[in-house]
Design a protein around this motif. Sequence first.
Motif, mmCIF file in Angstrom:
data_model
loop_
_atom_site.group_PDB
_atom_site.id
_atom_site.type_symbol
_atom_site.label_atom_id
_atom_site.label_comp_id
_atom_site.label_asym_id
_atom_site.label_seq_id
_atom_site.Cartn_x
_atom_site.Cartn_y
_atom_site.Cartn_z
ATOM 1 N N THR A 14 0.830 -1.208 0.000
ATOM 2 C CA THR A 14 0.000 0.000 0.000
ATOM 3 C C THR A 14 0.859 1.251 0.000
ATOM 4 N N ALA A 15 1.918 1.251 0.815
ATOM 5 C CA ALA A 15 2.775 2.423 0.905
ATOM 6 C C ALA A 15 3.522 2.667 -0.395
ATOM 7 N N ALA A 16 4.147 1.629 -0.944
ATOM 8 C CA ALA A 16 4.930 1.810 -2.172
ATOM 9 C C ALA A 16 4.056 2.233 -3.338
ATOM 10 N N GLU A 17 2.876 1.620 -3.459
ATOM 11 C CA GLU A 17 2.015 1.940 -4.597
ATOM 12 C C GLU A 17 1.237 3.235 -4.416
ATOM 13 N N SER A 18 1.403 3.882 -3.256
ATOM 14 C CA SER A 18 0.821 5.216 -3.094
ATOM 15 C C SER A 18 1.599 6.260 -3.892
ATOM 16 N N VAL A 19 2.823 5.904 -4.321
ATOM 17 C CA VAL A 19 3.633 6.784 -5.158
ATOM 18 C C VAL A 19 3.189 6.597 -6.610
ATOM 19 N N PRO A 20 2.819 7.656 -7.321
ATOM 20 C CA PRO A 20 2.331 7.523 -8.697
ATOM 21 C C PRO A 20 3.319 6.783 -9.595
#
Length: 217
Positions: free
Chosen positions: A62-68
């Motif tokens: 979730t955290a990593a894929e919050s970056v566009p």
Amino acid sequence: MSFLLRVVLPDKPGSLGAVATALGNAGADILGVDVVERAHGHAIDDLAVELQAGRPPDVLITAAESVPGVEVESVRPHSGRLETHHELELIDQITGDPRNGLQLLADGVPRIFRAGWALIAVRDGESSYRLAQSAAAPETRAGDLPWLPLERATVLDPAVHWMPEPWSALDTELAAAPFGPKARALVVGRPGGPAFRPSELARLTHLAGIVTTVLGP
């Protein structure tokens, strides 16, 4: 708990820093980064991270894929930091102990490629057998590997390349590289993925070629 994330991110300044910040905000510490591949405007990186006790690994995704533009390809348990110099160490070990070279190679390849197991197979006529194997290699009955010999390093697909069923169990990703002038191959299994990238196949080819030169035909 430590985990290994394989992430695909835009190959531009600041992308990795943004992922690191997002992971830090989720309570993870980055232990090491290894660039797996760069192509077509994207980078594929392996990140070794340590997560606070009690937090599920899903928070890393979730955290990593919050970056566009960032996609997490896989998350696996991992022990220790990333060490990118193991290939040279392994070649040095084999050079110093060529009699045990095949076993040293089978034992060392899983560590280098962050895989579960490795073995060296040879085809003789219409039968195939293994010359060496790592501790976690699946046990199988003797059979044939009709795709030997190989012309180049290849991602093995059970639908195309016949192999013993235990090799592909547990969603194992498989790769093989020619090993010497005979019908031999260095086979690597990565249970649960991720898939082997072209750059990893190139590294596998390079390592197999050097060890073949050291050990002779």
